[in-house]
Design a protein around this motif. Structure first.
Motif, mmCIF file in Angstrom:
data_model
loop_
_atom_site.group_PDB
_atom_site.id
_atom_site.type_symbol
_atom_site.label_atom_id
_atom_site.label_comp_id
_atom_site.label_asym_id
_atom_site.label_seq_id
_atom_site.Cartn_x
_atom_site.Cartn_y
_atom_site.Cartn_z
ATOM 1 N N LYS A 601 112.580 11.832 55.477
ATOM 2 C CA LYS A 601 113.707 12.367 54.271
ATOM 3 C C LYS A 601 111.888 12.117 53.302
ATOM 4 O O LYS A 601 111.086 11.490 53.249
ATOM 5 C CB LYS A 601 113.556 11.597 53.054
ATOM 6 C CG LYS A 601 114.653 12.391 51.675
ATOM 7 C CD LYS A 601 115.871 12.396 51.819
ATOM 8 C CE LYS A 601 116.288 10.556 51.252
ATOM 9 N NZ LYS A 601 115.526 10.448 49.450
ATOM 10 N N SER A 602 111.321 13.172 52.495
ATOM 11 C CA SER A 602 110.220 13.293 51.301
ATOM 12 C C SER A 602 109.761 12.477 50.228
ATOM 13 O O SER A 602 110.912 12.231 50.082
ATOM 14 C CB SER A 602 109.663 14.563 51.263
ATOM 15 O OG SER A 602 108.122 14.574 50.414
ATOM 16 N N GLY A 603 109.311 12.197 50.304
ATOM 17 C CA GLY A 603 108.482 10.861 49.217
ATOM 18 C C GLY A 603 108.698 12.439 47.696
ATOM 19 O O GLY A 603 108.683 13.167 48.025
ATOM 20 N N GLY A 604 108.415 11.221 46.432
ATOM 21 C CA GLY A 604 108.189 12.505 45.676
ATOM 22 C C GLY A 604 107.407 11.501 44.323
ATOM 23 O O GLY A 604 106.974 10.213 44.584
ATOM 24 N N PHE A 605 108.470 11.792 43.238
ATOM 25 C CA PHE A 605 108.066 11.197 41.859
ATOM 26 C C PHE A 605 108.819 10.535 41.167
ATOM 27 O O PHE A 605 110.319 11.801 41.214
ATOM 28 C CB PHE A 605 107.536 11.976 40.971
ATOM 29 C CG PHE A 605 105.790 12.936 41.185
ATOM 30 C CD1 PHE A 605 105.068 12.445 40.843
ATOM 31 C CD2 PHE A 605 105.599 13.592 42.040
ATOM 32 C CE1 PHE A 605 103.708 12.715 41.324
ATOM 33 C CE2 PHE A 605 104.441 14.356 42.145
ATOM 34 C CZ PHE A 605 103.388 13.608 42.559
ATOM 35 N N ASN A 606 109.337 9.515 40.900
ATOM 36 C CA ASN A 606 109.751 8.641 39.949
ATOM 37 C C ASN A 606 110.002 9.894 38.573
ATOM 38 O O ASN A 606 108.966 9.768 37.733
ATOM 39 C CB ASN A 606 109.449 7.534 39.181
ATOM 40 C CG ASN A 606 110.863 6.678 38.618
ATOM 41 O OD1 ASN A 606 111.852 7.830 38.302
ATOM 42 N ND2 ASN A 606 110.723 5.566 38.339
ATOM 43 N N LEU A 607 111.506 10.789 38.128
ATOM 44 C CA LEU A 607 110.701 11.340 36.419
ATOM 45 C C LEU A 607 111.589 10.739 35.945
ATOM 46 O O LEU A 607 112.848 11.346 35.487
ATOM 47 C CB LEU A 607 111.439 12.743 37.441
ATOM 48 C CG LEU A 607 111.248 13.750 38.252
ATOM 49 C CD1 LEU A 607 111.437 15.044 38.422
ATOM 50 C CD2 LEU A 607 109.189 13.832 38.229
ATOM 51 N N ASP A 608 110.710 10.067 35.700
ATOM 52 C CA ASP A 608 111.937 8.493 34.624
ATOM 53 C C ASP A 608 110.324 8.340 33.254
ATOM 54 O O ASP A 608 109.167 8.779 34.132
ATOM 55 C CB ASP A 608 111.330 7.455 34.922
ATOM 56 C CG ASP A 608 112.393 5.635 33.790
ATOM 57 O OD1 ASP A 608 113.306 6.312 34.009
ATOM 58 O OD2 ASP A 608 111.973 5.598 33.728
ATOM 59 N N SER A 609 110.971 8.110 32.380
ATOM 60 C CA SER A 609 109.506 8.098 31.434
ATOM 61 C C SER A 609 108.572 6.960 31.386
ATOM 62 O O SER A 609 107.760 6.650 30.628
ATOM 63 C CB SER A 609 110.130 7.945 29.313
ATOM 64 O OG SER A 609 111.083 6.524 29.709
ATOM 65 N N THR A 610 109.276 5.957 32.383
ATOM 66 C CA THR A 610 108.298 4.503 32.592
ATOM 67 C C THR A 610 107.172 4.158 34.020
ATOM 68 O O THR A 610 106.751 3.481 33.823
ATOM 69 C CB THR A 610 108.472 3.192 31.805
ATOM 70 O OG1 THR A 610 110.431 3.474 32.999
ATOM 71 C CG2 THR A 610 109.492 3.405 30.772
ATOM 72 N N ALA A 611 108.161 5.514 34.637
ATOM 73 C CA ALA A 611 107.108 5.573 36.086
ATOM 74 C C ALA A 611 105.982 4.949 35.956
ATOM 75 O O ALA A 611 105.140 4.281 37.112
ATOM 76 C CB ALA A 611 107.837 7.673 36.244
ATOM 77 N N ALA A 612 105.214 5.875 34.873
ATOM 78 C CA ALA A 612 103.467 5.062 35.251
ATOM 79 C C ALA A 612 103.302 4.252 33.957
ATOM 80 O O ALA A 612 102.045 4.209 33.662
ATOM 81 C CB ALA A 612 102.654 6.733 35.319
#
Length: 841
Positions: A601-612
């Motif tokens: 199952k592919s990885g991806g991005f934490n689409l949250d404001s504090t992800a970075a």
């Protein structure tokens, strides 16, 4: 796999082997599935699959994917606040926690061959359905994207070229439940072209009342208000070319879901909420029993009150439009070309109180919107060779998905007072001799001159995903009895993900950071708080003043703090998925198989404001699984009995987890997770009038004690040694169907189904991270739920009147339990459906 599981499997295998003498060369009511993208008997396909027929859907009241739990013991669902984005599907205890639009499900959903990119997209009505297949275990070789736990394969009834016809039904039930379903089939050109139109409308009042801080009812939650229409055009030619084009539209304004508090906050029981002017209950109106926090019987008593507290009634809406095209063309007598393509536009809007109390604390505002546009194409060539001994398939797949999500957040008028109570509770242990209200009940406004209720921020998330794969799947008959299946898929995934912020108004955060170095520490020290205690308290002060969902992004002065950071990054990965299966036919009615599958199952991005935040990488890794399975399928007693057994072990690496910390959503990978167990499914025609069905799943889905590998993060290490969320060790289903004639023109039927579910955890974490103590009210104790349906019909089933009930004994159960937002020690839960009953014509 434990000793009891091994013993049960051995006993089942011995019983089946001893019964083979009863098997005959043929049997009736053969169930055909397309689990291998070929039409095969369910008894011949070397996959653990549950096939649910239209009759089962009707008699068990299965109106959508979430109701499948009543007929498929290894399948379960849970839902949190947002119907469109927080539904979690699980097979064999494995699923992907939600509430983050960047997270894709571990259970893939395919409707008429087309992939649905998120479970929320596929939550429409089951109406005019030919068959639902629950494919257990990783299915990536044939079904492609994101099926590391399994897949749901839904096939709708196709247009009929021969005759006009249709159906209509109407339902009325408790909670003012009204449902209308119908379909109309029309041949347009004899034996060439036909159309089929299907529609449904369903409305139901909410079963959870919502009360404000004064105890006044302001509305209802967990209601249903949805409609859909599906139109199909089918065609076939003399050359063998055939296909269909499907268009569908659906819309919903169902209110889902509010939560009930099951454990009071210490701020309430200590009187701190009352001290800052928020009332004795601090905005909670529902009765609650706050005794032993590990007493789950108390939790059940609380849940039976069925109240939710909120400052507003949720106001969601969703609509979607989709097109699917399916074409098949014979290239020769033994070779076919098949194409399935789809395009879908999905839009969901949300507005709700995210504080889960009658106080106006933190809200998702009007204008919050998520759009998902998905396009898929699959082209495959398949056929027979070597005098029919080789059934081969090769193909390619492409998908493109665009996500644009905008969430508008705002703090409420009671935020500052609540912070006063939180500060008092945090300061008292640090400096017991100091008046905890030295700063007053409105600390931020007192120190910064800013009213928190003016704080607003709009967070924008985007992601473009592109997936390309090629695959082959081949079944070779080594002998007349022994078959070998080999499948390969190479998949290449790429994603561009980003976060930015617009329309931000947050003088509170800037003021908090300013007073952090001057006025605030001085005020505390002046009030008698030891300097060391001040240092320990500062992160709490800043974290609440610069609340993660509303804090300004990219503040240079706070680069090291866990505050929003915009990002625009790329994720790329590729994987070879493969499977091998051996199947041996002892006789035409008894088959055994063994398989190994490597899934992904592919990885991806934490689409949250504090992800970075703080320079963190917003990406998470791809999830992989190695799955082993042994199975035995048989029909006995002249085809009147079927018995299927599967034993499995699935070992996951980089298992994907999403966790809400109380202030932000965090995604991470756990190096190890596994699930193992035994599944037994049975059907039996006891007499011409009476039949039985049953299923048993014995499951051990867990994070091994060494699950963290070399990771030291506490949210990872605290999972080790615990079961996966909502993965009961035992699930059993037993059903019976009785039919008889009352007269020459009247038949009667009675159907009942019982589902037993063992204890299960309902939180992501089993422990409180700070103390490692057991999480209060984490365990949902075992339950038994009963569904009944009875009715009368004519012998040709042209009409029927039915009375039905689901969850007959009104078992009140929790699907998800969580720490109430900004309420220090409080726990709340999302409820599953109570008793429903009604009449269908």
């Amino acid at each position: 796999m434990n000793h009891a599981t091994r013993s049960l499997l051995a006993a089942s295998v011995i019983a089946i082997s001893a019964s083979t003498a009863l098997a005959q060369d043929s049997f009736e009511d053969e169930v055909i599935v397309t689990a291998t993208k070929r039409a095969q008997s369910i008894q011949d396909v070397p996959i653990a699959v549950t096939a649910i027929t239209p009759k089962q859907l009707e008699t068990q009241g299965v109106v959508n994917i979430q109701n499948l739990t009543s007929v498929a013991p290894s399948f379960s669902t849970s839902n949190a606040q947002i119907a469109s984005g927080s539904v979690v599907l699980r097979i064999r205890g494995v699923g992907t926690t939600s509430n983050n639009i960047g997270f894709e499900s571990a259970v893939g959903v395919f409707i008429d061959g087309a992939y649905q990119s998120r479970p929320g997209v596929a939550l429409g009505e089951f109406v005019d359905v030919e068959r639902v297949e629950v494919l257990r275990g990783p299915q990536g070789t044939l079904f492609g994207r994101n099926t590391s736990a399994g897949a749901l394969n839904v096939t709708n009834v196709r247009p009929d070229f021969d005759q006009s016809g249709g159906f209509f039904n109407a339902t009325y039930g408790n909670y003012d439940h009204m449902s209308f379903q119908g379909a109309l089939n029309m041949p347009l050109v004899e034996d060439k072209v036909a159309a089929r139109i299907t529609g449904a409308v369903r409305k139901r009042d909410g079963y959870l009342n919502i009360h404000d801080a004064n105890g006044t009812k302001i509305g209802e939650s967990n209601s249903i208000n949805q409609h859909m229409i599906r139109a199909q055009l089918g065609f076939q030619g003399d050359s063998g070319f055939n296909g269909r084009i499907i268009g569908d539209y659906s819309a919903s304004s169902s209110v889902c879901c509010s939560a009930v508090e099951v454990l009071s906050s210490g701020l309430e029981t200590s009187g701190l909420l009352a001290a800052v002017g928020l009332g004795a209950r601090g905005g909670m109106s529902a009765p609650i029993v706050a005794t032993n926090p590990t007493d789950n019987d108390t939790a059940e008593d609380v849940l039976e009150q069925l109240y939710a507290s909120s400052s507003q009634v949720p106001d969601p809406s969703m609509n979607q439009f989709g097109l699917t095209a399916e074409f098949e063309y014979p290239l020769s007598d033994n070779t076919d070309l098949v194409y399935i393509g789809s395009y879908r536009e999905y839009d969901a809007q949300e507005q709700y109180d995210s504080g889960f109390s009658g106080l106006d604390i933190f809200n998702v505002l009007d204008g919050s919107d998520t759009e998902i546009d998905t396009m898929t194409h699959e082209l495959r060539v398949q056929g027979l060779a070597m005098d029919g001994r080789l059934d081969w398939m090769v193909g390619g797949y492409y998908s493109d998905e665009d996500i644009a999500s905008s969430s508008s957040f705002g703090l409420g008028q009671h935020y500052d007072q609540l912070m006063g109570a939180l500060f008092a509770g945090a300061l008292a242990p640090l400096a017991p001799a100091v008046n905890p209200f030295a700063l007053g009940p409105t600390p931020y406004q007192s120190l910064t001159g800013v009213d928190p209720s003016v704080v607003r921020a709009t967070n924008n998330y985007s992601q473009n995903s592109e997936s390309i794969s090629i695959f082959t799947h081949n079944i070779f008959d080594v002998t007349d009895d022994l078959s070998l299946t080999l499948g390969l898929r190479y998949s290449d995934e790429s994603k561009d993900g980003g976060y930015n912020q617009t329309d931000v108004n947050n003088p509170l955060c800037l003021g908090t950071l300013g007073t952090f170095g001057t006025a605030f520490p001085a005020a505390l020290v002046g009030a008698g708080v030891p300097p060391a205690a001040v240092g320990n308290f500062v992160p709490t002060y800043i974290g609440l003043g610069c609340f993660a969902f509303t804090a300004p992004a990219d503040l240079a002065a706070a680069a090291a703090l866990p505050l929003p950071r915009s990002f625009n990054e790329t994720f790329k990965d590729d994987e070879l998925i493969y499977t091998g299966k051996l199947s041996y036919e002892f006789n035409p009615d008894v088959t055994a198989y063994a398989s190994f599958t490597h899934g992904y199952k592919s990885g991806g991005f934490n689409l949250d404001s504090t992800a970075a935040a703080g320079g963190a990488d917003p990406r998470f890794l791809s999830e992989e699984v190695d799955a082993y399975e042994l199975g035995l399928k048989g029909r006995f007693a002249d085809g009147r009995v079927s018995l299927n057994v599967a034993a499995f072990l699935e070992e996951f690496s980089n298992f994907q987890v999403l966790e809400f910390t109380g202030a932000q959503f965090v995604t991470f990978n756990v190096p190890k997770a596994e699930t193992s167990g035994v599944e037994i499914e049975m059907t039996a025609d006891a007499t011409d009038n009476l039949s039985f069905n049953g299923g048993l799943t014995l499951l051990d889905a867990n994070y091994p004690t060494d699950c963290a590998g070399n990771q030291t993060a506490i949210n990872v290490t605290s999972l080790c040694g615990n079961t996966l969320t909502n993965a009961p060790k035992t699930v059993g289903i037993l059903g019976a169907d009785y039919q008889r004639s009352l007269s020459d023109n009247l038949d009667f039927f009675l159907n009942g189904q019982i589902r037993y579910e063992g204890d299960r955890r309902t939180s992501t974490q089993a422990v409180v991270l700070a103390t490692q103590a057991p999480n209060p009210f984490d365990i949902q104790e075992s339950t038994v739920k009963i569904n009944l349906r009875a009715g009368i019909t004519d012998p040709d089933n042209d009409w029927a009147v039915e009375a039905w009930a689901t969850n007959l004994t009104n078992e009140i159960t929790r699907g998800v339990t969580f720490n109430t937002v900004l309420r220090s020690g409080s726990r709340s839960a999302f409820l599953q459906e109570p008793r429903m009953y009604g009449v269908t014509l």
